[in-house]
Design an enzyme around this catalytic site. Structure first.
Site, PDB file in Angstrom:
ATOM      1  N   MET A  27       0.835  -1.192   0.000  1.00 34.62           N
ATOM      2  CA  MET A  27       0.000   0.000   0.000  1.00 34.62           C
ATOM      3  C   MET A  27       0.874   1.248   0.000  1.00 34.62           C
ATOM      4  O   MET A  27       0.424   2.347   0.364  1.00 34.62           O
ATOM      5  CB  MET A  27      -0.958   0.001   1.191  1.00 34.62           C
ATOM      6  CG  MET A  27      -2.036  -1.060   1.090  1.00 34.62           C
ATOM      7  SD  MET A  27      -3.547  -0.667   1.984  1.00 34.62           S
ATOM      8  CE  MET A  27      -2.938  -0.498   3.653  1.00 34.62           C
ATOM      9  N   ALA A  29       4.257   3.755   0.975  1.00 35.34           N
ATOM     10  CA  ALA A  29       5.037   4.145   2.154  1.00 35.34           C
ATOM     11  C   ALA A  29       6.089   3.074   2.441  1.00 35.34           C
ATOM     12  O   ALA A  29       6.203   2.575   3.558  1.00 35.34           O
ATOM     13  CB  ALA A  29       4.127   4.379   3.353  1.00 35.34           C
ATOM     14  N   HIS A  31       9.294   0.751   3.152  1.00 36.93           N
ATOM     15  CA  HIS A  31      10.386   0.788   4.126  1.00 36.93           C
ATOM     16  C   HIS A  31      11.261  -0.438   3.922  1.00 36.93           C
ATOM     17  O   HIS A  31      11.094  -1.183   2.940  1.00 36.93           O
ATOM     18  CB  HIS A  31       9.841   0.861   5.557  1.00 36.93           C
ATOM     19  CG  HIS A  31       8.788  -0.163   5.863  1.00 36.93           C
ATOM     20  ND1 HIS A  31       9.032  -1.518   5.845  1.00 36.93           N
ATOM     21  CD2 HIS A  31       7.473  -0.031   6.187  1.00 36.93           C
ATOM     22  CE1 HIS A  31       7.938  -2.184   6.162  1.00 36.93           C
ATOM     23  NE2 HIS A  31       6.966  -1.302   6.366  1.00 36.93           N
ATOM     24  N   HIS A  34       9.665  -3.784   3.122  1.00 38.09           N
ATOM     25  CA  HIS A  34       9.289  -3.951   1.719  1.00 38.09           C
ATOM     26  C   HIS A  34      10.520  -4.202   0.852  1.00 38.09           C
ATOM     27  O   HIS A  34      10.483  -5.021  -0.074  1.00 38.09           O
ATOM     28  CB  HIS A  34       8.558  -2.701   1.205  1.00 38.09           C
ATOM     29  CG  HIS A  34       7.270  -2.416   1.900  1.00 38.09           C
ATOM     30  ND1 HIS A  34       7.110  -1.340   2.758  1.00 38.09           N
ATOM     31  CD2 HIS A  34       6.076  -3.051   1.885  1.00 38.09           C
ATOM     32  CE1 HIS A  34       5.877  -1.319   3.214  1.00 38.09           C
ATOM     33  NE2 HIS A  34       5.218  -2.348   2.707  1.00 38.09           N
ATOM     34  N   GLN A  61     -10.577  -2.076   2.358  1.00 43.20           N
ATOM     35  CA  GLN A  61     -10.145  -2.727   3.592  1.00 43.20           C
ATOM     36  C   GLN A  61      -9.997  -1.767   4.762  1.00 43.20           C
ATOM     37  O   GLN A  61      -9.482  -2.131   5.817  1.00 43.20           O
ATOM     38  CB  GLN A  61      -8.841  -3.488   3.367  1.00 43.20           C
ATOM     39  CG  GLN A  61      -7.632  -2.659   3.014  1.00 43.20           C
ATOM     40  CD  GLN A  61      -6.496  -3.527   2.488  1.00 43.20           C
ATOM     41  OE1 GLN A  61      -6.543  -4.021   1.370  1.00 43.20           O
ATOM     42  NE2 GLN A  61      -5.470  -3.726   3.316  1.00 43.20           N
ATOM     43  N   GLY A 148       4.580 -10.214   3.424  1.00 44.62           N
ATOM     44  CA  GLY A 148       5.308 -10.301   4.683  1.00 44.62           C
ATOM     45  C   GLY A 148       4.569 -11.114   5.720  1.00 44.62           C
ATOM     46  O   GLY A 148       3.332 -11.097   5.788  1.00 44.62           O
ATOM     47  N   LYS A 150       4.593 -10.486   8.822  1.00 40.69           N
ATOM     48  CA  LYS A 150       4.080  -9.648   9.909  1.00 40.69           C
ATOM     49  C   LYS A 150       2.557  -9.624   9.898  1.00 40.69           C
ATOM     50  O   LYS A 150       1.915  -9.586  10.939  1.00 40.69           O
ATOM     51  CB  LYS A 150       4.628  -8.215   9.800  1.00 40.69           C
ATOM     52  CG  LYS A 150       4.204  -7.327  10.982  1.00 40.69           C
ATOM     53  CD  LYS A 150       4.786  -5.946  10.871  1.00 40.69           C
ATOM     54  CE  LYS A 150       4.026  -5.103   9.884  1.00 40.69           C
ATOM     55  NZ  LYS A 150       2.657  -4.761  10.389  1.00 40.69           N
ATOM     56  N   VAL A 177      10.630  -8.098   9.288  1.00 44.78           N
ATOM     57  CA  VAL A 177      11.856  -7.310   9.445  1.00 44.78           C
ATOM     58  C   VAL A 177      11.657  -6.371  10.621  1.00 44.78           C
ATOM     59  O   VAL A 177      10.617  -5.708  10.731  1.00 44.78           O
ATOM     60  CB  VAL A 177      12.172  -6.523   8.161  1.00 44.78           C
ATOM     61  CG1 VAL A 177      13.436  -5.678   8.345  1.00 44.78           C
ATOM     62  CG2 VAL A 177      12.344  -7.484   6.988  1.00 44.78           C
ATOM     63  N   ARG A 188       2.955   2.397   9.499  1.00 41.84           N
ATOM     64  CA  ARG A 188       2.267   3.186  10.530  1.00 41.84           C
ATOM     65  C   ARG A 188       3.203   3.627  11.652  1.00 41.84           C
ATOM     66  O   ARG A 188       2.810   4.437  12.493  1.00 41.84           O
ATOM     67  CB  ARG A 188       1.093   2.393  11.106  1.00 41.84           C
ATOM     68  CG  ARG A 188      -0.075   2.236  10.126  1.00 41.84           C
ATOM     69  CD  ARG A 188      -1.257   1.540  10.778  1.00 41.84           C
ATOM     70  NE  ARG A 188      -2.464   1.608   9.947  1.00 41.84           N
ATOM     71  CZ  ARG A 188      -2.812   0.703   9.060  1.00 41.84           C
ATOM     72  NH1 ARG A 188      -2.045  -0.368   8.885  1.00 41.84           N
ATOM     73  NH2 ARG A 188      -3.914   0.847   8.340  1.00 41.84           N
TER      74      ARG A 188
END
Length: 332
Positions: A27, A29, A31, A34, A61, A148, A150, A177, A188
């Site tokens: 989505m 942003a 880091h 990614h 979503q 990911g 996460k 990560v 976020r």
């Protein structure tokens, strides 16, 4: 390496394909988490293949009162990071490109698994997520797609959708990560003030406390399995000074523990964080079977997920770690 920015599916489909296409869905942003996914995708695709990064903030979503409007949008920086990490193209479609004619009337249902944990906290979230993932899989036509770990429940649902609905794509999950202090990387995180970030560390610290309790239990059970139960053998061990160690191993292995003890160890850290300034507000802490995200029992063996979600200030964060039960073998 410079990534090509593409805005329409037609432009993406016009690209010549000479090898495997690996897609990393985001989505934006972007880091280092990614970037790690993109580098993994580059290895999978190989020099002859193609890596495509999708950047799309999916309105389906986000629920009422969630952060759709303030979700960070940094496309120029995203294209640069994607390229330096090994991507060939960034596919950043508009909402109209993905949902021509408005929100789709036909959507994918996440089913019972989508109503648990994250789904309970964010009703409809996983239906929207699976709908856009299905759309993007059709639009990008990958051989392999990477996500990911996460977002463990999201990854499990995508795998289930691909299997249940016969999508012809391989799904790869990449490990979470983390920052040096343990905080899981998230787009976020940039919302957090310095004080809120310190409180947010409790999420990973709680998971690590649960992991350490689990490792101790597994080690003690493995040791107990090797300790003879007969009185004659115990007496023999006593002669060489090992009876106390044997008794300790048996005592710990047969006392209350298991999933409840792991949850308790993690919960202790979260309870302490609830008293900080600013405080952590817990949404859930769960130890679940990743096949359906139901709580595991005391006799569970195999892979499990210890997951947590909480709010710090106005920011909601999630994290998880995998745990393996039964590594010591059959104790019977």
């Amino acid at each position: 390496m410079t990534a090509t920015l593409l805005r329409t599916a037609a432009d993406l489909h016009a690209r010549a394909r000479t090898g495997r296409r690996a897609v990393v869905m985001t989505m934006g942003a972007l880091h280092e988490g990614h970037a790690t996914l993109i580098r993994t995708a580059r290895k999978i695709a190989g020099p002859e293949g193609e890596v495509v990064v999708t950047v799309f903030v999916n309105p389906l979503q986000f629920g009422a009162g969630e952060d759709l409007d303030r979700y960070p949008r940094t496309l120029d920086a995203d294209v640069e990071l994607a390229g330096t990490s090994g991507a060939d193209a960034v596919f950043a479609p508009s909402v109209d490109e993905v949902y021509p004619g408005g929100e789709p009337q036909v959507r994918i249902s996440a089913g019972p698994m989508g109503e648990r944990l994250e789904g309970a906290a964010r009703p409809g979230h996983f239906d929207g997520m699976l709908t856009v993932v299905a759309k993007l899989l059709h639009l990008t036509r990958p051989d392999v797609a990477l996500y990911g770990q996460k977002d463990a429940q999201q990854l499990a649902l995508i795998r289930r959708m691909v299997r249940d609905l016969n999508f012809g794509v391989e799904i790869v999950g990449a490990p979470t990560v983390r920052e040096e202090d343990g905080l899981a990387l998230s787009s976020r995180n940039r919302y957090l003030s310095p004080a809120e970030r310190r409180t947010a560390l409790a999420l990973s610290q709680a998971l690590f406390a649960g992991r350490d309790r689990h490792a101790a239990q597994e080690a003690l059970r493995a040791r107990a399995r090797e300790v003879p139960a007969s009185r004659a053998r115990a007496e023999a061990l006593s002669a060489i000074g090992e009876s106390r160690a044997a008794a300790d191993a048996h005592a710990v292995a047969t006392t209350a523990g298991g999933p409840a003890a792991i949850r308790a160890a993690a919960r202790l850290v979260l309870d302490e964080a609830a008293r900080l300034d600013p405080p952590l507000t817990l949404d859930y802490l769960a130890l679940v079977d990743p096949s359906d995200f139901t709580d595991i029992g005391d006799d569970f063996t195999g892979e499990a997920v210890l997951a947590v979600a909480a709010r710090v200030g106005a920011t909601r964060l999630i994290d998880n770690i995998p745990l393996t039960f039964g590594t010591f073998g059959d104790a019977s």
